[in-house]
Scaffold this active site. Structure first.
Site, PDB file in Angstrom:
ATOM      1  N   TRP A  52      -8.707   9.339  -7.865  1.00  0.00           N
ATOM      2  CA  TRP A  52      -9.959   9.720  -8.540  1.00  0.00           C
ATOM      3  C   TRP A  52      -9.956   9.251  -9.990  1.00  0.00           C
ATOM      4  CZ3 TRP A  52     -14.607  10.596  -6.873  1.00  0.00           C
ATOM      5  CH2 TRP A  52     -14.778  10.989  -5.541  1.00  0.00           C
ATOM      6  N   ASN A  96     -10.377   3.964   3.420  1.00  0.00           N
ATOM      7  CA  ASN A  96     -10.169   3.717   1.988  1.00  0.00           C
ATOM      8  C   ASN A  96     -11.339   2.988   1.326  1.00  0.00           C
ATOM      9  OD1 ASN A  96      -8.434   3.606  -0.453  1.00  0.00           O
ATOM     10  ND2 ASN A  96      -8.578   1.405  -0.078  1.00  0.00           N
ATOM     11  N   TRP A 134     -15.469  13.352 -12.095  1.00  0.00           N
ATOM     12  CA  TRP A 134     -14.577  13.061 -10.962  1.00  0.00           C
ATOM     13  C   TRP A 134     -13.912  14.309 -10.403  1.00  0.00           C
ATOM     14  CZ3 TRP A 134      -9.321  14.056 -11.557  1.00  0.00           C
ATOM     15  CH2 TRP A 134      -8.806  14.094 -12.857  1.00  0.00           C
ATOM     16  N   GLU A 141       0.847  -1.210   0.000  1.00  0.00           N
ATOM     17  CA  GLU A 141       0.000   0.000   0.000  1.00  0.00           C
ATOM     18  C   GLU A 141       0.876   1.251   0.000  1.00  0.00           C
ATOM     19  OE1 GLU A 141      -3.211   0.097  -0.590  1.00  0.00           O
ATOM     20  OE2 GLU A 141      -3.252  -2.079  -0.646  1.00  0.00           O
ATOM     21  N   TRP A 201       1.527   1.872  -3.417  1.00  0.00           N
ATOM     22  CA  TRP A 201       0.512   2.634  -4.158  1.00  0.00           C
ATOM     23  C   TRP A 201       0.775   4.133  -4.040  1.00  0.00           C
ATOM     24  CZ3 TRP A 201      -2.980   1.682  -7.821  1.00  0.00           C
ATOM     25  CH2 TRP A 201      -3.384   0.360  -8.029  1.00  0.00           C
ATOM     26  N   TRP A 248     -20.910  13.384 -18.936  1.00  0.00           N
ATOM     27  CA  TRP A 248     -21.148  13.657 -17.513  1.00  0.00           C
ATOM     28  C   TRP A 248     -22.433  14.456 -17.326  1.00  0.00           C
ATOM     29  CZ3 TRP A 248     -18.134  10.802 -14.687  1.00  0.00           C
ATOM     30  CH2 TRP A 248     -16.826  10.540 -15.074  1.00  0.00           C
TER      31      TRP A 248
END
Ligand SMILES: Cc1cc2nc3c(=O)[nH]c(=O)nc-3n(C[C@H](O)[C@H](O)[C@H](O)COP(=O)(O)OP(=O)(O)OC[C@H]3O[C@@H](n4cnc5c(N)ncnc54)[C@H](O)[C@@H]3O)c2cc1C
Length: 470
Positions: A374, A333, A351, A267, A270, A298
């Site tokens: 995102w 998360n 987003w 993680e 990430w 959108w």
């Protein structure tokens, strides 16, 4: 002989231990420790409200560790540094590197201008395990997919630097009169969020120690359960540099080499991947990495956006996540993924709206991790979740909050509902709602969209992209 005077410019490294630039500065002379609040250069990415609150307390704590010797400034760092250099006999300036595109641009200019004045500028890596330019594919291009980035890129590279000790510092007297309150006054809502977080380097270390003792052993499965204490909650400490990733990495490694620990370290991987994406794609916060999403149809719907922001969508798991964010400045998360998917897929809102709201509300708001995540959620990023993977907030709740502890904590109006209907109160029989004192549309909203229908609409919208492309 009098020691030369050098500046350590604190930025996202608000700590004394394992601070490579500070460590080197301390060897070169008497240190003038400074922090500059720069509201101009970041433009749209100036710190959000929750981050400013964190920073306020982090600076108070740092100043205390420095025996009240931290000089604070507000304004353009280039002007301030040139001024300091002009009025004091500064030999060198030290800082740890930042990777936001606006920061790189600003720092490059500062470096050139100050070097022209004969000042020695030294920058170090104080906030990443591996800097982006060190992790590239064999052909020299950046990785686009996480697993090879981490497995082949990071784990096959030289190990991250071992943490450095706290230097023995000789600091000169303050050269500025501004206080933390002058540069970062606290808003009146700040107490509630502050109460959730012990801030500062010593508290960050305590949190890491507690997590290594109690959380990490259950991390792999436990990290998905928002009501349980199995995640580290180190993200704001890492963002502001109250802890370095090296301290966290080696702290985790010192607990053994179980799958739990490997998962936790991945993680952190990430986080590295997010920085790599931002570094190689400086427009990551604004532009879809997959350009086909530029044509995505959108929706514009202020009512839906407001309901999402306030945690009033009528979907309990989404509302719980959004209220956790509003009340604590943090969101687990699992919930970030659920509320993100709901915004971009069920509500079909861009987003960017999510990125902006998180930017303002998160105490761990981080340009790299926020933008990359995102884009991942929206399906338009590198190694993104496929667009057709749409989180169902009802089944997610049943799976990851099976006893309903998390939802009941943040959506107390539903607390008397049995678990069976807690995640979908609109399905509950009238008598049961009455018994639990829930009046849908009155003391808790009816769902603002139908989950099944909106899922279908999202898939159709995505399909339209594919058809246009062929
Ligand atoms: C839509 C969305 C927005 C996000 N915005 C941010 C953000 O602004 N700042 C931020 O730090 N994280 C962000 N994340 C990533 C992740 O949710 C948080 O890092 C994590 O929840 C922080 O909690 P923790 O410290 O308990 O994490 P842990 O599970 O304990 O993980 C340890 C550390 O690893 C890093 N990390 C873990 N997961 C991720 C991830 N997916 N991406 C990047 N780093 C990760 C963090 O630094 C974290 O502190 C976002 C995720 C999503 C889905």
């Amino acid at each position: 002989m009098k020691q030369p005077l050098v500046i350590h410019w604190f930025r996202q490294d608000l700590r004394l231990a394992d601070n490579p630039a500070l460590y080197e500065a301390s060897k070169q002379g008497t240190v003038l420790p400074i922090y500059i609040l720069d509201n101009k250069n970041p433009g749209a990415y100036a710190m959000g409200a929750a981050s400013r609150l964190w920073l306020h307390h982090a600076l108070l704590s740092l100043n205390q560790s420095l025996n009240q010797k931290l000089s604070l400034y507000l304004g353009n760092p280039l002007t301030i540094l040139l001024d300091l250099v002009k009025h004091h006999h500064i030999k060198a300036i030290f800082w740890n590197r930042c990777y936001e595109p606006w920061c790189i641009k600003r720092d490059t200019l500062i470096k050139t201008q100050l070097q022209k004045k004969g000042i020695d500028i030294q920058s170090y890596n104080g906030s990443l395990l591996w800097e982006p330019w060190h992790i590239k594919k064999e052909d020299g291009t950046p990785y686009k997919v996480f697993t090879p980035f981490y497995q082949r890129g990071c784990l096959q590279s030289p190990l991250p630097r071992k943490p450095l000790p706290t230097p023995s510092l000789i600091c000169c007297d303050k050269k500025a009169t501004l206080t933390v309150n002058d540069i970062l006054p606290l808003p009146d809502w700040s107490d509630k969020i502050k109460a959730c977080w012990p801030i500062g380097e010593a508290n960050a270390k305590r949190r890491l120690t507690a997590f290594l003792k109690k959380g990490i052993a259950n991390y792999k499965e436990g990290r998905n359960l928002p009501a349980k204490p199995f995640v580290s909650r180190l993200s704001p400490h890492l963002h502001f540099g109250e802890l370095s990733p090296n301290q966290v990495w080696y702290g985790a490694k010192s607990c053994g080499d179980s799958q739990q620990i490997a998962h936790f370290c991945s993680e952190l991987g990430w986080r590295e991947f997010s920085y790599s994406q931002l570094y190689f794609n400086p427009t990551l916060p604004q532009k879809n990495l997959q350009t086909k999403f530029d044509r995505f149809p959108w929706h514009q719907n202020q009512k839906h956006l407001k309901a999402w922001q306030k945690g009033q969508t009528g979907i309990p798991m989404v509302d719980a996540g959004m209220r956790e964010l509003w009340q604590t400045g943090y969101m687990h998360n699992r919930l970030r993924m659920i509320v993100g998917s709901f915004l971009v897929k069920n509500l079909l809102l861009h987003w960017h709206h999510g990125e902006r709201w998180f930017w303002d509300c998160l105490v761990d708001a981080d340009l790299a991790s926020n933008s990359a995540s995102w884009q991942w959620i929206a399906g338009c990023g590198a190694d993104a979740a496929p667009y057709f993977r749409i989180f169902n907030p009802v089944t997610q709740g049943q799976k990851f909050d099976p006893e309903g502890e998390y939802v009941r904590k943040f959506v107390p109006e539903l607390k008397a509902l049995p678990n069976k209907y807690l995640f979908s109160p609109w399905e509950a029989p009238e008598a049961l709602l009455e018994k639990a004192q829930v009046v849908l549309g009155d003391n808790y909203p009816k769902p603002i969209v139908d989950l099944k229908l909106s899922r279908q609409q999202a898939l159709t919208a995505f399909q339209s992209l594919k058809q246009e492309a062929t």
